[in-house]
Motif scaffolding. Sequence first.
Motif, mmCIF file in Angstrom:
data_model
loop_
_atom_site.group_PDB
_atom_site.id
_atom_site.type_symbol
_atom_site.label_atom_id
_atom_site.label_comp_id
_atom_site.label_asym_id
_atom_site.label_seq_id
_atom_site.Cartn_x
_atom_site.Cartn_y
_atom_site.Cartn_z
ATOM 1 N N SER A 45 0.851 -1.189 0.000
ATOM 2 C CA SER A 45 0.000 0.000 0.000
ATOM 3 C C SER A 45 0.889 1.241 0.000
ATOM 4 C CB SER A 45 -0.923 0.007 1.220
ATOM 5 O OG SER A 45 -0.175 -0.008 2.422
ATOM 6 N N CYS A 47 2.820 4.242 0.999
ATOM 7 C CA CYS A 47 3.409 4.656 2.278
ATOM 8 C C CYS A 47 3.082 3.683 3.411
ATOM 9 C CB CYS A 47 2.950 6.068 2.641
ATOM 10 S SG CYS A 47 3.311 7.295 1.368
ATOM 11 N N ALA A 49 0.378 2.461 4.312
ATOM 12 C CA ALA A 49 -0.773 2.939 5.073
ATOM 13 C C ALA A 49 -1.731 1.824 5.481
ATOM 14 C CB ALA A 49 -1.532 3.988 4.261
ATOM 15 N N PRO A 51 -4.755 0.919 4.382
ATOM 16 C CA PRO A 51 -6.032 1.580 4.697
ATOM 17 C C PRO A 51 -7.240 0.663 4.533
ATOM 18 C CG PRO A 51 -5.404 2.119 2.482
ATOM 19 C CD PRO A 51 -4.303 1.255 3.038
ATOM 20 N N SER A 92 -8.824 4.888 7.314
ATOM 21 C CA SER A 92 -8.022 6.096 7.113
ATOM 22 C C SER A 92 -6.605 5.734 6.704
ATOM 23 C CB SER A 92 -7.963 6.921 8.401
ATOM 24 O OG SER A 92 -9.246 7.338 8.755
ATOM 25 N N ALA A 93 -6.084 6.485 5.756
ATOM 26 C CA ALA A 93 -4.687 6.317 5.346
ATOM 27 C C ALA A 93 -3.807 7.099 6.319
ATOM 28 C CB ALA A 93 -4.496 6.827 3.929
ATOM 29 N N ASN A 94 -2.506 6.813 6.296
ATOM 30 C CA ASN A 94 -1.618 7.597 7.151
ATOM 31 C C ASN A 94 -1.366 8.974 6.515
ATOM 32 O OD1 ASN A 94 0.371 7.133 5.182
ATOM 33 N ND2 ASN A 94 1.259 5.415 6.319
ATOM 34 N N THR A 96 1.257 10.507 5.453
ATOM 35 C CA THR A 96 2.131 10.545 4.280
ATOM 36 C C THR A 96 1.359 10.193 3.014
ATOM 37 O OG1 THR A 96 3.862 9.738 5.757
ATOM 38 C CG2 THR A 96 4.382 9.794 3.426
ATOM 39 N N SER A 97 0.545 9.151 3.092
ATOM 40 C CA SER A 97 -0.262 8.742 1.950
ATOM 41 C C SER A 97 -1.293 9.816 1.597
ATOM 42 C CB SER A 97 -0.958 7.415 2.249
ATOM 43 O OG SER A 97 -1.808 7.047 1.191
ATOM 44 N N PRO A 109 -5.796 5.249 -1.153
ATOM 45 C CA PRO A 109 -6.487 4.103 -0.543
ATOM 46 C C PRO A 109 -7.301 3.270 -1.539
ATOM 47 C CG PRO A 109 -6.605 5.959 0.930
ATOM 48 C CD PRO A 109 -6.000 6.464 -0.359
ATOM 49 N N ASP A 112 -4.831 1.066 -3.223
ATOM 50 C CA ASP A 112 -4.369 0.063 -2.265
ATOM 51 C C ASP A 112 -5.413 -1.042 -2.074
ATOM 52 O OD1 ASP A 112 -2.148 1.699 -1.949
ATOM 53 O OD2 ASP A 112 -2.911 2.626 -0.110
#
Length: 184
Positions: A45, A47, A49, A51, A92-94, A96-97, A109, A112
């Motif tokens: 995914s 970064c 993440a 998600p 939720s993505a982090n 950075t993403s 996301p 991903d």
Amino acid sequence: MKDKEYYHFLELVAARQSDRVYDKTREVEPEKLERILEAARLAPSACNAQPWKFVVITDKELAVKVGKATAGLGMNKFAKDAPVHILVVEESANITSLLGGKVKNKHFPLIDLGIATAHISLAAESEGLGSCILGWFDEKEIKKLTGIPDGKRLLLDIVIGYPGKEKRKKIRKQAEKVISYNKY
């Protein structure tokens, strides 16, 4: 050795299809389902993440209810016969993403989740199971049935089970229509 492994992967990809008939008499073995879910968990995914949340429906009564909520306007009637539903929920993505997505105008996301979904369907095929990736369903009803919070997006229902029909011939565009090198 490596060429043989790669050939096996292409055979797997060629064999995988969207199955719309399932053997109602056969349950999916828990160890097979565990390996399929591990393939999803290990998917790459943006970064890192990750998600996603996979809500796995194996309870027979609930699987029928989710299958009925997946059927509508004459579509996906077969979903009620699938013994397993893997509901793909966007998490939720982090940061950075999310920031990278804003800069590049892409919602990572969704990409991903597509990758993780491909892992699920190919892993199911490798276990001798059929699958079908569905995006048409009553999201509100499935959320109610499974306790998925209202604020979450339920993007896909991947149905899994033993196929009830033989493989079909795969029809795809010719390579030169979809592949080019060094320019469009």
